[in-house]
Design a protein around this motif. Structure first.
Motif, mmCIF file in Angstrom:
data_model
loop_
_atom_site.group_PDB
_atom_site.id
_atom_site.type_symbol
_atom_site.label_atom_id
_atom_site.label_comp_id
_atom_site.label_asym_id
_atom_site.label_seq_id
_atom_site.Cartn_x
_atom_site.Cartn_y
_atom_site.Cartn_z
ATOM 1 N N TYR A 156 14.978 23.426 7.467
ATOM 2 C CA TYR A 156 15.744 22.202 7.706
ATOM 3 C C TYR A 156 14.855 21.085 8.240
ATOM 4 N N CYS A 170 21.639 22.721 3.918
ATOM 5 C CA CYS A 170 21.308 21.694 4.913
ATOM 6 C C CYS A 170 22.238 20.492 4.797
ATOM 7 N N LYS A 174 18.634 23.436 0.183
ATOM 8 C CA LYS A 174 18.891 22.027 0.488
ATOM 9 C C LYS A 174 20.394 21.754 0.547
ATOM 10 N N TYR A 207 13.648 19.790 4.443
ATOM 11 C CA TYR A 207 14.788 18.888 4.289
ATOM 12 C C TYR A 207 14.638 17.628 5.145
#
Length: 118
Positions: free
Chosen positions: A9, A62, A59, A13
């Protein structure tokens, strides 16, 4: 088991939630992904999933975690001040469900469409 961990994350991300918030919400996000896609990840994990798809699923986890976080806070911020702290949340822009669906379909729209046709 959450599809993404806090290290992913933060480093891939590039999110900014705290570790505690992300750990709590990534589990919920993974459950949402499962419910919307019909459990796309087998219990054994990502080992038999192509790398590109695994990245998109992480993703999506997240993004959905952030959408749930925003929903918990009452919606997206419209403005924020620092002196004499003030926050204004945008209302009516998106429903909680729309925010989650938008986050999810940003990364795995093809899987959502596939499940709808099954």
């Amino acid at each position: 088991m959450a599809y993404a961990d806090y290290e992913f994350y933060r480093s891939v991300y590039k999110g900014n939630m705290t570790a505690a918030d992300f750990e709590r919400l990534s589990e919920r996000a993974s459950d949402i992904i499962d419910s919307k896609t019909g459990f796309i990840i087998p219990a054994r994990g990502f080992e038999n999933i192509p790398d590109g798809l695994a990245l998109r699923i992480k993703k999506a986890c997240c993004a959905v975690a952030e959408a749930v976080y925003i929903n918990e806070k009452g919606g997206a911020k419209a403005s924020e001040s620092v002196g004499d702290y003030s926050v204004t949340y945008a209302s009516g822009a998106l429903s909680d469900e729309q925010r989650i669906d938008n986050a999810l379909t940003t990364y795995i729209p093809d899987l959502i469409k596939l499940v709808r046709w099954l």
